[in-house]
Design a protein around this motif. Structure first.
Motif, PDB file in Angstrom:
ATOM      1  N   VAL A 162      88.815 -50.917  66.314  1.00  9.49           N
ATOM      2  CA  VAL A 162      89.232 -49.659  66.963  1.00  9.49           C
ATOM      3  C   VAL A 162      89.735 -48.640  65.941  1.00  9.49           C
ATOM      4  O   VAL A 162      89.766 -47.445  66.223  1.00  9.49           O
ATOM      5  N   CYS A 163      90.109 -49.117  64.747  1.00  8.90           N
ATOM      6  CA  CYS A 163      90.551 -48.143  63.741  1.00  8.90           C
ATOM      7  C   CYS A 163      89.383 -47.664  62.886  1.00  8.90           C
ATOM      8  O   CYS A 163      89.573 -46.941  61.925  1.00  8.90           O
ATOM      9  N   SER A 164      88.165 -48.071  63.262  1.00 11.67           N
ATOM     10  CA  SER A 164      86.929 -47.642  62.599  1.00 11.67           C
ATOM     11  C   SER A 164      86.950 -47.819  61.078  1.00 11.67           C
ATOM     12  O   SER A 164      86.649 -46.893  60.342  1.00 11.67           O
ATOM     13  N   ALA A 165      87.276 -49.027  60.680  1.00  8.92           N
ATOM     14  CA  ALA A 165      87.242 -49.332  59.250  1.00  8.92           C
ATOM     15  C   ALA A 165      85.841 -49.749  58.813  1.00  8.92           C
ATOM     16  O   ALA A 165      85.600 -49.959  57.624  1.00  8.92           O
ATOM     17  N   GLY A 166      84.928 -49.899  59.767  1.00  9.42           N
ATOM     18  CA  GLY A 166      83.557 -50.244  59.409  1.00  9.42           C
ATOM     19  C   GLY A 166      83.461 -51.606  58.759  1.00  9.42           C
ATOM     20  O   GLY A 166      84.096 -52.562  59.199  1.00  9.42           O
ATOM     21  N   TYR A 167      82.688 -51.690  57.670  1.00  8.68           N
ATOM     22  CA  TYR A 167      82.468 -52.993  57.032  1.00  8.68           C
ATOM     23  C   TYR A 167      83.725 -53.539  56.362  1.00  8.68           C
ATOM     24  O   TYR A 167      83.782 -54.712  55.998  1.00  8.68           O
ATOM     25  N   ARG A 168      84.782 -52.686  56.215  1.00  8.28           N
ATOM     26  CA  ARG A 168      86.025 -53.145  55.585  1.00  8.28           C
ATOM     27  C   ARG A 168      86.892 -53.947  56.533  1.00  8.28           C
ATOM     28  O   ARG A 168      87.899 -54.539  56.114  1.00  8.28           O
ATOM     29  N   THR A 169      86.535 -53.958  57.824  1.00  4.05           N
ATOM     30  CA  THR A 169      87.304 -54.712  58.813  1.00  4.05           C
ATOM     31  C   THR A 169      87.448 -56.180  58.417  1.00  4.05           C
ATOM     32  O   THR A 169      88.541 -56.753  58.495  1.00  4.05           O
ATOM     33  N   ALA A 170      86.369 -56.775  57.956  1.00  2.14           N
ATOM     34  CA  ALA A 170      86.409 -58.183  57.539  1.00  2.14           C
ATOM     35  C   ALA A 170      87.320 -58.356  56.329  1.00  2.14           C
ATOM     36  O   ALA A 170      87.968 -59.399  56.179  1.00  2.14           O
ATOM     37  N   TYR A 171      87.366 -57.352  55.458  1.00  2.00           N
ATOM     38  CA  TYR A 171      88.231 -57.422  54.278  1.00  2.00           C
ATOM     39  C   TYR A 171      89.700 -57.403  54.708  1.00  2.00           C
ATOM     40  O   TYR A 171      90.520 -58.154  54.175  1.00  2.00           O
ATOM     41  N   ILE A 172      90.029 -56.534  55.651  1.00  2.00           N
ATOM     42  CA  ILE A 172      91.413 -56.442  56.145  1.00  2.00           C
ATOM     43  C   ILE A 172      91.824 -57.780  56.767  1.00  2.00           C
ATOM     44  O   ILE A 172      92.921 -58.284  56.526  1.00  2.00           O
ATOM     45  N   LEU A 173      90.916 -58.356  57.553  1.00  2.00           N
ATOM     46  CA  LEU A 173      91.210 -59.637  58.196  1.00  2.00           C
ATOM     47  C   LEU A 173      91.444 -60.741  57.169  1.00  2.00           C
ATOM     48  O   LEU A 173      92.356 -61.557  57.316  1.00  2.00           O
ATOM     49  N   ASP A 174      90.642 -60.761  56.123  1.00  2.00           N
ATOM     50  CA  ASP A 174      90.814 -61.780  55.098  1.00  2.00           C
ATOM     51  C   ASP A 174      92.172 -61.631  54.431  1.00  2.00           C
ATOM     52  O   ASP A 174      92.879 -62.628  54.213  1.00  2.00           O
ATOM     53  N   ALA A 175      92.554 -60.393  54.125  1.00  2.00           N
ATOM     54  CA  ALA A 175      93.863 -60.151  53.508  1.00  2.00           C
ATOM     55  C   ALA A 175      94.984 -60.569  54.448  1.00  2.00           C
ATOM     56  O   ALA A 175      95.934 -61.247  54.040  1.00  2.00           O
ATOM     57  N   ALA A 176      94.872 -60.196  55.714  1.00  2.00           N
ATOM     58  CA  ALA A 176      95.916 -60.516  56.695  1.00  2.00           C
ATOM     59  C   ALA A 176      96.081 -62.024  56.850  1.00  2.00           C
ATOM     60  O   ALA A 176      97.202 -62.535  56.916  1.00  2.00           O
ATOM     61  N   ARG A 177      94.955 -62.732  56.905  1.00  2.00           N
ATOM     62  CA  ARG A 177      95.019 -64.185  57.089  1.00  2.00           C
ATOM     63  C   ARG A 177      95.601 -64.878  55.869  1.00  2.00           C
ATOM     64  O   ARG A 177      96.395 -65.813  56.006  1.00  2.00           O
ATOM     65  N   LYS A 178      95.232 -64.419  54.689  1.00  2.00           N
ATOM     66  CA  LYS A 178      95.779 -65.042  53.471  1.00  2.00           C
ATOM     67  C   LYS A 178      97.285 -64.810  53.365  1.00  2.00           C
ATOM     68  O   LYS A 178      98.031 -65.702  52.970  1.00  2.00           O
ATOM     69  N   VAL A 179      97.742 -63.613  53.731  1.00  2.00           N
ATOM     70  CA  VAL A 179      99.173 -63.317  53.632  1.00  2.00           C
ATOM     71  C   VAL A 179      99.946 -64.003  54.760  1.00  2.00           C
ATOM     72  O   VAL A 179     100.988 -64.616  54.525  1.00  2.00           O
ATOM     73  N   ALA A 180      99.418 -63.932  55.973  1.00  2.00           N
ATOM     74  CA  ALA A 180     100.125 -64.516  57.120  1.00  2.00           C
ATOM     75  C   ALA A 180     100.234 -66.033  56.993  1.00  2.00           C
ATOM     76  O   ALA A 180     101.235 -66.628  57.401  1.00  2.00           O
ATOM     77  N   SER A 181      99.243 -66.659  56.408  1.00  2.00           N
ATOM     78  CA  SER A 181      99.253 -68.117  56.274  1.00  2.00           C
ATOM     79  C   SER A 181     100.161 -68.587  55.147  1.00  2.00           C
ATOM     80  O   SER A 181     100.475 -69.778  55.047  1.00  2.00           O
TER      81      SER A 181
END
Length: 266
Positions: A162-181
């Motif tokens: 919904v924030c229209s990050a396009g192909y970077r969405t997967a990058y944000i998710l990877d960063a979030a998961r690595k930090v949150a874990s």
DNA sequence: CGCCAGGACACCG
DNA sequence: CGGTGTCATGGC
């Protein structure tokens, strides 16, 4: 109220410097700065000084550090090689810029989003992200906190889009998961050397040398690092065919890079 | 509409 | 190694 009166502090330039994307024009005609769940409004006075709508205690306990008020920018600006006409001009145009101390997590996500996008487009994307997944902290200017790693890690790619990050969405998710874990501890990185910091950040999918450098410079205040993007590369091609003499400015070439970026875009 | 934007990555030779 | 195509979307 706190008044900052210095030639070496100009919030309007900082807001438009491409290092942070959450200093917004306010309804009152000044700027709203948002960081770490805090909000401060500022107005420029006719004499050029800036008045902040917070107590001296609040300013000293947070914003003073955020705006890097303890660093001598006059000294850095004055140190520019007198034979370097381009950088002299950039220093004049960019007088008032400072390298702010941003939250590392917000900086990381912001610069993941930044790749192949314009500054205005990044600002829009980050605003959507905060509005969708942050907590509202002020009504009048529609201000939200920056979403936590845990919050973003809980989302699907489709929800995050919904924030229209396009192909970077997967990058944000990877960063979030690595930090949150806990696999990646952003606080701990404050204590490692520059190269280790860069290498560690680049373990995130979608974080290369440029995004890592910007995160380190603006989120960890590694003033010696010199990120090269398309704008700065143009400056280097046009004015420094033999390379920029970063060793001439030990420990603060990153600030000069900010000057180049600002000058190139204006 | 067409072009470019604070790049990274997989793949190629 | 270094060069190249591709990625999704917004802003002007």
């Amino acid at each position: 109220m706190v008044t900052v009166s210095s030639r070496y502090f100009d919030l309007s330039k900082i807001a438009d410097s491409g290092q942070c994307f959450r200093i917004y024009p306010s309804r009152a005609g000044g700027y709203v700065t948002v960081s770490q769940g805090r909000v401060v409004h500022a107005l420029q006075e006719p004499d050029g000084s800036w008045t902040f709508d917070c107590s001296l205690q609040e300013f000293d306990s947070y914003w003073n550090q955020y705006f890097d008020m303890g660093t001598n920018y006059q000294q850095m600006l004055d140190s520019v090689d007198v034979h370097d006409g381009y950088l002299r001009e950039a220093a004049k145009v960019g007088c008032g810029l400072r390298v702010v101390n941003q939250d590392p997590w917000e900086t990381l996500v912001s610069f993941i989003v930044s790749q192949r996008r314009s500054v205005s487009s990044i600002t829009t994307c980050i605003r959507k992200l905060c509005r969708a997944f942050g907590d509202k902290i002020e009504d009048r200017d529609d201000i939200y906190t920056f979403p936590t790693p845990e919050r973003l890690a809980s989302l699907s790619g489709a929800e995050l889009e919904v924030c229209s990050a396009g192909y970077r969405t997967a990058y944000i998710l990877d960063a979030a998961r690595k930090v949150a874990s806990g696999e990646l501890d952003l606080q701990l990185l404050s204590y490692v050397d520059d190269q280790t910091l860069l290498d560690t950040l680049m373990t995130i999918h979608g974080v290369g040398i440029k995004v890592a450098c910007c995160t380190a410079l603006y989120g960890y205040h590694r003033l010696g690092l010199f990120p090269v993007d398309v704008w700065v590369q143009r400056v280097l091609d046009a004015h420094y065919p033999q390379g920029f003499p970063a060793q001439q400015y030990p420990g603060y070439a990153g600030f000069l890079q900010l000057l180049m970026f600002y000058e190139a875009r204006h």
